[in-house]
Design an enzyme around this catalytic site. Structure first.
Site, PDB file in Angstrom:
ATOM      1  N   LYS A 226      43.997   7.653  -7.913  1.00  0.00           N
ATOM      2  CA  LYS A 226      43.272   8.089  -6.951  1.00  0.00           C
ATOM      3  C   LYS A 226      41.904   7.714  -6.447  1.00  0.00           C
ATOM      4  O   LYS A 226      41.590   7.596  -5.468  1.00  0.00           O
ATOM      5  CB  LYS A 226      43.151   9.615  -7.008  1.00  0.00           C
ATOM      6  CG  LYS A 226      42.159  10.033  -8.180  1.00  0.00           C
ATOM      7  CD  LYS A 226      43.341  10.375  -9.346  1.00  0.00           C
ATOM      8  CE  LYS A 226      42.444  10.535 -10.874  1.00  0.00           C
ATOM      9  NZ  LYS A 226      43.186  10.976 -12.005  1.00  0.00           N
TER      10      LYS A 226
ATOM     11  N   GLU B 129      52.757   9.944  -5.848  1.00  0.00           N
ATOM     12  CA  GLU B 129      52.901  11.351  -5.968  1.00  0.00           C
ATOM     13  C   GLU B 129      51.983  11.714  -7.181  1.00  0.00           C
ATOM     14  O   GLU B 129      51.459  13.004  -7.253  1.00  0.00           O
ATOM     15  CB  GLU B 129      54.239  11.792  -6.227  1.00  0.00           C
ATOM     16  CG  GLU B 129      54.370  13.347  -6.489  1.00  0.00           C
ATOM     17  CD  GLU B 129      54.198  14.066  -5.332  1.00  0.00           C
ATOM     18  OE1 GLU B 129      54.881  13.859  -4.123  1.00  0.00           O
ATOM     19  OE2 GLU B 129      53.169  14.909  -5.258  1.00  0.00           O
TER      20      GLU B 129
ATOM     21  N   GLY C  69      44.313  14.486 -23.840  1.00  0.00           N
ATOM     22  CA  GLY C  69      44.704  13.226 -22.735  1.00  0.00           C
ATOM     23  C   GLY C  69      44.444  13.613 -21.422  1.00  0.00           C
ATOM     24  O   GLY C  69      45.124  13.003 -20.237  1.00  0.00           O
TER      25      GLY C  69
ATOM     26  N   GLU D  75      39.733  11.663 -17.590  1.00  0.00           N
ATOM     27  CA  GLU D  75      39.735  10.263 -17.366  1.00  0.00           C
ATOM     28  C   GLU D  75      38.899   9.563 -18.549  1.00  0.00           C
ATOM     29  O   GLU D  75      38.412  10.126 -19.242  1.00  0.00           O
ATOM     30  CB  GLU D  75      38.895  10.090 -16.041  1.00  0.00           C
ATOM     31  CG  GLU D  75      39.284  10.730 -14.873  1.00  0.00           C
ATOM     32  CD  GLU D  75      40.709  10.085 -14.450  1.00  0.00           C
ATOM     33  OE1 GLU D  75      40.910   9.140 -14.175  1.00  0.00           O
ATOM     34  OE2 GLU D  75      41.599  11.055 -14.576  1.00  0.00           O
TER      35      GLU D  75
ATOM     36  N   LYS E 102      40.657  13.139  -5.099  1.00  0.00           N
ATOM     37  CA  LYS E 102      41.782  13.873  -5.036  1.00  0.00           C
ATOM     38  C   LYS E 102      41.794  14.521  -3.372  1.00  0.00           C
ATOM     39  O   LYS E 102      42.786  14.635  -2.727  1.00  0.00           O
ATOM     40  CB  LYS E 102      42.411  14.623  -5.782  1.00  0.00           C
ATOM     41  CG  LYS E 102      42.752  13.839  -7.042  1.00  0.00           C
ATOM     42  CD  LYS E 102      42.821  14.978  -8.222  1.00  0.00           C
ATOM     43  CE  LYS E 102      43.094  14.185  -9.531  1.00  0.00           C
ATOM     44  NZ  LYS E 102      42.902  15.141 -10.822  1.00  0.00           N
TER      45      LYS E 102
HETATM   46  P1  NDP Z   1      44.875   5.020 -20.008  1.00  0.00           P
HETATM   47  O1  NDP Z   1      43.532   4.531 -20.039  1.00  0.00           O
HETATM   48  O2  NDP Z   1      45.426   6.064 -21.004  1.00  0.00           O
HETATM   49  O3  NDP Z   1      45.759   4.077 -19.844  1.00  0.00           O
HETATM   50  C1  NDP Z   1      45.443   2.900 -18.964  1.00  0.00           C
HETATM   51  C2  NDP Z   1      45.967   1.651 -19.750  1.00  0.00           C
HETATM   52  O4  NDP Z   1      46.018   0.424 -18.813  1.00  0.00           O
HETATM   53  C3  NDP Z   1      45.634   1.418 -21.110  1.00  0.00           C
HETATM   54  O5  NDP Z   1      46.468   1.208 -21.889  1.00  0.00           O
HETATM   55  C4  NDP Z   1      44.753  -0.077 -20.671  1.00  0.00           C
HETATM   56  O6  NDP Z   1      44.782  -0.700 -21.789  1.00  0.00           O
HETATM   57  C5  NDP Z   1      45.557  -0.648 -19.674  1.00  0.00           C
HETATM   58  N1  NDP Z   1      44.768  -1.580 -18.857  1.00  0.00           N
HETATM   59  C6  NDP Z   1      43.597  -1.274 -18.333  1.00  0.00           C
HETATM   60  N2  NDP Z   1      43.363  -2.449 -17.635  1.00  0.00           N
HETATM   61  C7  NDP Z   1      44.085  -3.341 -17.639  1.00  0.00           C
HETATM   62  C8  NDP Z   1      44.304  -4.510 -17.598  1.00  0.00           C
HETATM   63  N3  NDP Z   1      43.324  -5.161 -16.535  1.00  0.00           N
HETATM   64  N4  NDP Z   1      45.458  -5.069 -17.574  1.00  0.00           N
HETATM   65  C9  NDP Z   1      46.462  -4.645 -18.282  1.00  0.00           C
HETATM   66  N5  NDP Z   1      46.283  -3.201 -18.940  1.00  0.00           N
HETATM   67  C10 NDP Z   1      45.171  -2.715 -18.636  1.00  0.00           C
HETATM   68  O7  NDP Z   1      44.975   5.817 -18.646  1.00  0.00           O
HETATM   69  P2  NDP Z   1      45.852   7.106 -17.905  1.00  0.00           P
HETATM   70  O8  NDP Z   1      47.331   6.675 -18.436  1.00  0.00           O
HETATM   71  O9  NDP Z   1      45.387   8.281 -18.361  1.00  0.00           O
HETATM   72  O10 NDP Z   1      45.630   7.128 -16.451  1.00  0.00           O
HETATM   73  C11 NDP Z   1      46.496   5.750 -15.650  1.00  0.00           C
HETATM   74  C12 NDP Z   1      46.294   6.161 -14.251  1.00  0.00           C
HETATM   75  O11 NDP Z   1      46.796   7.457 -13.868  1.00  0.00           O
HETATM   76  C13 NDP Z   1      44.742   6.249 -13.779  1.00  0.00           C
HETATM   77  O12 NDP Z   1      44.672   5.908 -12.356  1.00  0.00           O
HETATM   78  C14 NDP Z   1      44.575   7.871 -13.859  1.00  0.00           C
HETATM   79  O13 NDP Z   1      43.603   8.023 -12.774  1.00  0.00           O
HETATM   80  C15 NDP Z   1      45.904   8.385 -13.271  1.00  0.00           C
HETATM   81  N6  NDP Z   1      46.250   9.740 -13.573  1.00  0.00           N
HETATM   82  C16 NDP Z   1      46.093  10.048 -14.878  1.00  0.00           C
HETATM   83  C17 NDP Z   1      46.504  11.532 -15.411  1.00  0.00           C
HETATM   84  C18 NDP Z   1      46.267  11.819 -16.717  1.00  0.00           C
HETATM   85  O14 NDP Z   1      46.592  13.210 -16.975  1.00  0.00           O
HETATM   86  N7  NDP Z   1      45.971  11.060 -17.722  1.00  0.00           N
HETATM   87  C19 NDP Z   1      46.806  12.207 -14.404  1.00  0.00           C
HETATM   88  C20 NDP Z   1      47.183  11.618 -13.044  1.00  0.00           C
HETATM   89  C21 NDP Z   1      46.678  10.558 -12.755  1.00  0.00           C
HETATM   90  P3  NDP Z   1      43.553  -0.633 -22.906  1.00  0.00           P
HETATM   91  O15 NDP Z   1      44.245   0.254 -23.984  1.00  0.00           O
HETATM   92  O16 NDP Z   1      43.513  -2.018 -23.633  1.00  0.00           O
HETATM   93  O17 NDP Z   1      42.464  -0.314 -22.498  1.00  0.00           O
HETATM   94  N1  HSE Z   2      41.358  13.795 -15.291  1.00  0.00           N
HETATM   95  C1  HSE Z   2      42.223  13.940 -14.319  1.00  0.00           C
HETATM   96  C2  HSE Z   2      42.246  15.676 -14.542  1.00  0.00           C
HETATM   97  C3  HSE Z   2      43.705  13.584 -14.647  1.00  0.00           C
HETATM   98  O1  HSE Z   2      41.680  16.244 -15.494  1.00  0.00           O
HETATM   99  O2  HSE Z   2      42.715  16.291 -13.748  1.00  0.00           O
HETATM  100  C4  HSE Z   2      44.587  13.871 -13.392  1.00  0.00           C
HETATM  101  O3  HSE Z   2      44.230  13.174 -12.559  1.00  0.00           O
END
Ligand code: NDP
Ligand code: HSE
Length: 435
Positions: A107, A131, A189, A192, A207
């Site tokens: 987002k 989504e 988890g 952010e 959002k």
């Molecule tokens: P995380 O921080 O858990 O995961 C992001 C991953 O991406 C990490 O493993 C990080 O690696 C890797 N990364 C970051 N930059 C790079 C790069 N340049 N090249 C390769 N790998 C990279 O985030 P989330 O999984 O929680 O979130 C992912 C997306 O989903 C975000 O946009 C978030 O806003 C969205 N989102 C998350 C939700 C949630 O509940 N967590 C819910 C809804 C949306 P490293 O470990 O090395 O830093």
């Molecule tokens: N940090 C966000 C939340 C993850 O707590 O809603 C989902 O976008």
């Protein structure tokens, strides 16, 4: 079933890992539903030696070079799950420019660059789906783009940040401190990587910008959203709310008033206990939509976390795979075909709650009432409960009738320098049809 749609996944964190698990654990059923096999072929990571043990068992290739994915002709869908704006935006652009379809849950990128990316995807006749970006596992983007497309939507009101809803629930129901509640949300988890985006309302603001753009067919960005977080809410505000028959929720609220324009806000709101959003607790999110044909509709589910968000991301992957099979990619456009005006602050109306720490002596209430009167603000009720500091200070709670945002801002400026007001402790909107 011959065809296999291959995925290049960017990022293997909370959600990326979840996508790998869902696509592998449910692969037979997904293949039957999609009409083709779906496989994660390559995952972009920063450090190939840092893979999570629960993911390592799947037979997937890893790279630390984006070009390995962009230049692989077998990969047709790039799934961006690295988060934050840069370099995610550039990676999405690069994927579209290399003829890939894109799925993201980002987002941050959508709220700043949504329109430009929709335009690029349309030029490339590519699918661009997101989504998971709002409401975690709740279907809300597809409903707005497709299921409710026949409606003129007048308002959207939602709990769209799981972290703050979890925190407010734990503070309300279990008396947890703000810090402990945040630490729990991080451990689960939900938060952010920088949780200030959650507690200051920025995540919810991104959002609501995305949702309101789709609902009202006009591009809104983060800058169009007025944002207040929960960082000023104290346990006593939650108690006052309870005494008044309300619960406190951090809401994203967007309205389309055909006469005055669009409003888009994120702020803590006191909601009557019987409002459908009042009982949405823990990490659950819910979005309450009003359309001219459908009436009221509410979408509810887990708003954050690995598997719920992976569910949403995988639904996009399946949708794009179906479009690839039927040569129908790019068929759902962004719908941002208008440029609607924003509502001016003197036309944006709300009931407000003030908690003030004031000097305890006669005439104080009159001084405050005249500050409000100067801004055409009328008071609906006043409560004075706690007298403190050896009887020299008192806590005043005031609920106003409907006041404009302009009056609210001007009255706050005056209250902050009024000698009898020691502190403006908190201000919240009150969404109560009875007021
Ligand atoms: P995380 O921080 O858990 O995961 C992001 C991953 O991406 C990490 O493993 C990080 O690696 C890797 N990364 C970051 N930059 C790079 C790069 N340049 N090249 C390769 N790998 C990279 O985030 P989330 O999984 O929680 O979130 C992912 C997306 O989903 C975000 O946009 C978030 O806003 C969205 N989102 C998350 C939700 C949630 O509940 N967590 C819910 C809804 C949306 P490293 O470990 O090395 O830093
Ligand atoms: N940090 C966000 C939340 C993850 O707590 O809603 C989902 O976008």
């Amino acid at each position: 079933m011959e065809k296999t749609v291959k995925i290049g996944l960017l990022g293997c964190g909370t959600v990326g890992g979840g996508v790998i698990i869902v696509l592998n654990e449910n692969k037979e059923e997904i293949a039957k539903k999609a009409g083709c096999k779906i496989e994660v072929k390559t995952v972009l990571v920063r450090d190939k030696n840092k893979l999570k043990p629960e993911i390592e068992k799947y037979n997937i290739g890893y790279t630390d070079n984006l070009d390995d994915i962009l230049n692989d002709p077998e990969i047709s869908i790039v799934v961006e799950l690295i988060g934050r704006v840069h370099p995610a935006k550039e990676y999405i652009e690069a994927a579209l420019n290399h003829g890939k379809h894109v799925v993201t849950a980002n987002k941050d990128v959508l709220a700043d660059y949504g329109k430009a990316l929709f335009t690029l995807a349309a030029e490339k006749k590519a699918d661009f789906q997101f989504e998971g970006a709002v409401g975690g596992g709740i279907p809300i983007i597809r409903p707005l783009r497709s299921c409710l497309a026949a409606n003129k939507i007048s308002s959207l009101m939602g709990i769209i940040n799981g972290t703050t809803n979890y925190m407010l629930t734990r503070m309300t129901e279990d008396g947890l401190s703000y810090g402990d509640a945040l630490a729990e949300a991080q451990a689960k988890g939900y938060a952010e990587s920088d949780p200030t985006a959650d507690v200051e309302g920025i995540d919810a603001a991104r959002k609501i910008a995305v949702l309101a753009s789709l609902a009202f067919n006009t591009p809104l960005t983060l800058k169009d959203v007025h944002v207040e977080g929960i960082d000023n809410i104290e346990a006593c505000d939650i108690e006052y709310a309870r005494d008044l028959g309300y619960v406190v929720k951090l809401l994203g609220v967007a309205k389309n008033d055909p006469e005055n324009g669009i409003t888009a806000n994120v702020y803590p709101v006191m909601l009557p206990k019987n409002h459908p959003l009042a009982s949405v607790n823990d990490v659950y999110n819910a979005i309450y939509v009003n359309g001219d044909a459908v009436g009221d509709a509410m979408f509810m589910g887990r708003g954050a976390g690995r598997m719920p968000t992976a569910s949403a991301v995988c639904s996009d992957i399946i949708d794009v795979s179906r479009n690839i099979l039927f040569n129908a990619c790019g068929r759902v456009n962004s719908n941002l075909f208008e440029k609607k005006k924003m509502c001016p602050p003197d036309k944006e109306m709300a009931n407000c709650y003030f908690r003030l720490l004031v000097t305890e002596r006669p005439g104080v209430l009159a001084a405050i009432a005249s500050t409000f009167a100067a801004q055409q603000m009328s008071i609906a009720s006043v409560i004075q409960k706690n007298v403190m500091d050896n009887g020299t200070s008192a806590e005043l709670v005031i609920i106003t009738n409907k006041v404009s945002k302009l009056s609210l801002d001007l009255s706050l400026r005056t209250l902050q320098v009024l000698p009898v007001v020691k502190k403006v402790c908190s201000v919240m909107r009150v969404e109560d049809p009875k007021l």
